[in-house]
Design an enzyme around this catalytic site. Structure first.
Site, PDB file in Angstrom:
ATOM      1  N   ASP A 242       4.362  -4.445   1.696  1.00 54.35           N
ATOM      2  CA  ASP A 242       3.994  -5.869   1.850  1.00 54.35           C
ATOM      3  C   ASP A 242       4.544  -6.502   3.111  1.00 54.35           C
ATOM      4  O   ASP A 242       4.514  -7.712   3.253  1.00 54.35           O
ATOM      5  CB  ASP A 242       4.426  -6.663   0.613  1.00 54.35           C
ATOM      6  CG  ASP A 242       5.831  -7.217   0.712  1.00 54.35           C
ATOM      7  OD1 ASP A 242       6.716  -6.502   1.232  1.00 54.35           O
ATOM      8  OD2 ASP A 242       6.023  -8.366   0.290  1.00 54.35           O
ATOM      9  N   GLU A 243       5.041  -5.687   4.026  1.00 44.66           N
ATOM     10  CA  GLU A 243       5.743  -6.264   5.172  1.00 44.66           C
ATOM     11  C   GLU A 243       5.444  -5.463   6.441  1.00 44.66           C
ATOM     12  O   GLU A 243       5.510  -4.234   6.428  1.00 44.66           O
ATOM     13  CB  GLU A 243       7.233  -6.193   4.859  1.00 44.66           C
ATOM     14  CG  GLU A 243       8.109  -6.831   5.868  1.00 44.66           C
ATOM     15  CD  GLU A 243       9.602  -6.577   5.574  1.00 44.66           C
ATOM     16  OE1 GLU A 243       9.942  -6.176   4.442  1.00 44.66           O
ATOM     17  OE2 GLU A 243      10.387  -6.773   6.501  1.00 44.66           O
TER      18      GLU A 243
HETATM   19  P1  TTP Z   1       9.882  -8.186  -1.192  1.00 46.40           P
HETATM   20  O1  TTP Z   1       9.020  -8.591  -0.032  1.00 46.40           O
HETATM   21  O2  TTP Z   1      11.352  -8.102  -0.972  1.00 46.40           O
HETATM   22  O3  TTP Z   1       9.681  -9.220  -2.381  1.00 46.40           O
HETATM   23  P2  TTP Z   1       8.386  -9.979  -2.858  1.00 46.40           P
HETATM   24  O4  TTP Z   1       7.225  -9.752  -1.961  1.00 46.40           O
HETATM   25  O5  TTP Z   1       8.132  -9.652  -4.286  1.00 46.40           O
HETATM   26  O6  TTP Z   1       8.849 -11.492  -2.805  1.00 46.40           O
HETATM   27  P3  TTP Z   1       9.123 -12.378  -1.522  1.00 46.40           P
HETATM   28  O7  TTP Z   1       8.809 -11.550  -0.311  1.00 46.40           O
HETATM   29  O8  TTP Z   1       8.182 -13.547  -1.648  1.00 46.40           O
HETATM   30  O9  TTP Z   1      10.545 -12.767  -1.620  1.00 46.40           O
HETATM   31  O10 TTP Z   1       9.408  -6.817  -1.774  1.00 46.40           O
HETATM   32  C1  TTP Z   1       8.039  -6.450  -1.799  1.00 46.40           C
HETATM   33  C2  TTP Z   1       7.734  -5.676  -3.053  1.00 46.40           C
HETATM   34  O11 TTP Z   1       8.583  -4.536  -3.129  1.00 46.40           O
HETATM   35  C3  TTP Z   1       7.973  -6.467  -4.308  1.00 46.40           C
HETATM   36  O12 TTP Z   1       6.847  -7.237  -4.681  1.00 46.40           O
HETATM   37  C4  TTP Z   1       8.320  -5.394  -5.298  1.00 46.40           C
HETATM   38  C5  TTP Z   1       8.955  -4.297  -4.493  1.00 46.40           C
HETATM   39  N1  TTP Z   1      10.425  -4.324  -4.678  1.00 46.40           N
HETATM   40  C6  TTP Z   1      10.973  -3.528  -5.687  1.00 46.40           C
HETATM   41  O13 TTP Z   1      10.263  -2.771  -6.353  1.00 46.40           O
HETATM   42  N2  TTP Z   1      12.324  -3.576  -5.920  1.00 46.40           N
HETATM   43  C7  TTP Z   1      13.161  -4.390  -5.183  1.00 46.40           C
HETATM   44  O14 TTP Z   1      14.391  -4.412  -5.412  1.00 46.40           O
HETATM   45  C8  TTP Z   1      12.582  -5.209  -4.138  1.00 46.40           C
HETATM   46  C9  TTP Z   1      13.457  -6.124  -3.306  1.00 46.40           C
HETATM   47  C10 TTP Z   1      11.208  -5.136  -3.930  1.00 46.40           C
HETATM   48 MG    MG Z   2       7.422  -9.948   0.114  1.00 42.41          MG
END
Ligand code: TTP
Ligand code: MG
Length: 395
Positions: A109-110
């Protein structure tokens, strides 16, 4: 204008509550509700992520599901649907590719996008950042937080600072005003221990960090001190590394049972490093960057890299770096998979120093062992430590 003088335009995109947002999109009954993705509330797993509605209850990624349920019993708990999230991730990447080939994916997602050369075709970088955000909403019905800045460090903070659904575009003139009030914890790489050390030096904000000169930061934090010095001033020269440049040699292994014992994990690292070293030597390469990857029981995956001052290709050198990186992770959960990889290659004949012999005794020995293995089989010769490892079929 040479590369370092060229003004860069870097976009960082990070989807909001990624897994949870997809689940809410696909089931309208869930919209506006606390949603936790990770598994059943009574299972021993942890939260992968949760919707922003659930975050109001203090639920966070990596929290045990039982704790999440205690904090918010009415939340909807859902299992992780990896194939679905992976597919959405590729749809997002297709949007990115319309604007630039220079994409560095950090996770599903990044990503960082270098759009410096895209402006002739698509208009200003500001316009591109806004368009990407709008297309993600229009085409995929999901929200992203987007940051635009002259480098990766700033772009990442910019995308994060107004989450969710944020859009922050930083111009050169605004950089220092933007950075100064931020807590040092915002700086990439500043974890709890570095933050505590900085607090002891009466440094809590980036503005306060700028009071320390480079030699004193170096004396406290080593090479990381120099990085802190530059980041506090908004300077970060790391390029966006596309997949092609990130070409690497690596090996990973998944365990039959999740492991938490450092000794055992290190032994696996040693064996993986040996495999990577051998493949490097076979391709007549040396590498400058070592990366480890660790996946936890809930599939959350972390990686850590270190770029060295020298080029290496010996098992032991790779292993030592990998081991340090592992120790720095301070694992708090059992590990399901571990991997070692190297990149940033040069041809083997490249010497680190003019004063080094063309090929060291150790390199000669390593090659002799490689040749023996090639001829008599993998297990013909091995380090004593590996003989005691009870998981050979994982190796
Ligand atoms: P993130 O981008 O850290 O989190 P997010 O997109 O859910 O929320 P936001 O960016 O708005 O704060 O992580 C992306 C995905 O990765 C998240 O949806 C689920 C997964 N993930 C895990 O499985 N375990 C974890 O500990 C983290 C941080 C993320
Ligand atoms: Mg995210």
């Amino acid at each position: 204008m040479n590369q370092s003088e060229r003004k860069l335009q870097i976009i960082h995109v990070d989807m909001d509550a990624f897994y949870a947002a997809i689940e809410q999109r696909d089931n309208p009954d869930l919209s506006g509700k606390p949603v936790v993705v990770g598994g059943r509330p009574n299972s021993r797993g942890v939260v992968s992520t949760c919707s922003y509605e659930a975050r109001k209850f203090g639920i966070r990624s990596a929290m045990p599901l039982t704790e999440a349920r205690r904090r918010c019993p009415q939340a909807v708990f859902l299992p992780v649907n990896m194939p679905k999230y992976t597919q959405v991730s590729s749809q997002i990447h297709l949007i990115f590719k319309d604007y630039t080939p220079l994409i560095e994916s950090i996770s599903l997602d990044e990503a960082f996008l270098d759009v410096s050369d895209s402006t002739r075709l698509f208009g200003s970088a500001q316009k591109i950042a806004l368009e990407i955000k709008e297309r993600i909403k229009r085409d995929l019905d999901l929200t992203a937080s987007v940051g635009l800045a002259p480098n990766k460090f700033l772009a990442k903070i910019a995308s994060d600072i107004q989450k969710p659904n944020g859009l922050v575009m930083l111009t050169e003139e605004r950089i220092q005003d933007f950075l100064d009030p931020l807590p040092v914890e915002r700086i990439w790489g500043v974890g709890a221990r570095t933050a505590e050390k900085l607090h002891n030096l009466h440094v809590r904000t980036i503005q306060e960090l700028k009071r320390l000169d480079e030699p004193s930061l170096r004396s406290h934090f080593g090479i990381a001190g120099t990085r802190l010095f530059f980041l506090a001033r908004g300077i970060d020269n790391r390029p966006v590394e596309t997949d092609r440049e990130a070409k690497s040699i690596g090996r990973e292994t998944t365990f039959r049972e999740d492991l938490s014992d450092y000794e055992v994990l290190q032994a696996f690292l040693l064996n993986l490093s040996a495999d990577v070293g051998r493949r490097l030597r076979k391709e007549s390469l040396k590498a400058k960057t070592v990366t480890i990857k660790v996946r936890f029981a809930d599939f959350h995956t972390l990686s850590r890299s270190k770029t060295l001052d020298t080029y290496i290709n010996l098992d032991q050198d790779i292993y030592l770096e990998a081991k340090h990186l592992l120790l720095e992770l301070h694992l708090s959960q059992p590990v399901r998979l571990i991997g070692v990889s190297v990149h940033n290659f040069v041809p083997e004949e490249f010497q680190n120093s003019l004063f080094e012999p063309a090929e060291s005794e150790k390199e000669k020995l390593a090659k002799t062992i490689d040749a023996i293995k090639e001829r008599y089989g993998e297990k013909s010769i091995t380090l004593a430590r590996l003989l005691n490892l009870g998981h050979e079929d994982n190796l």
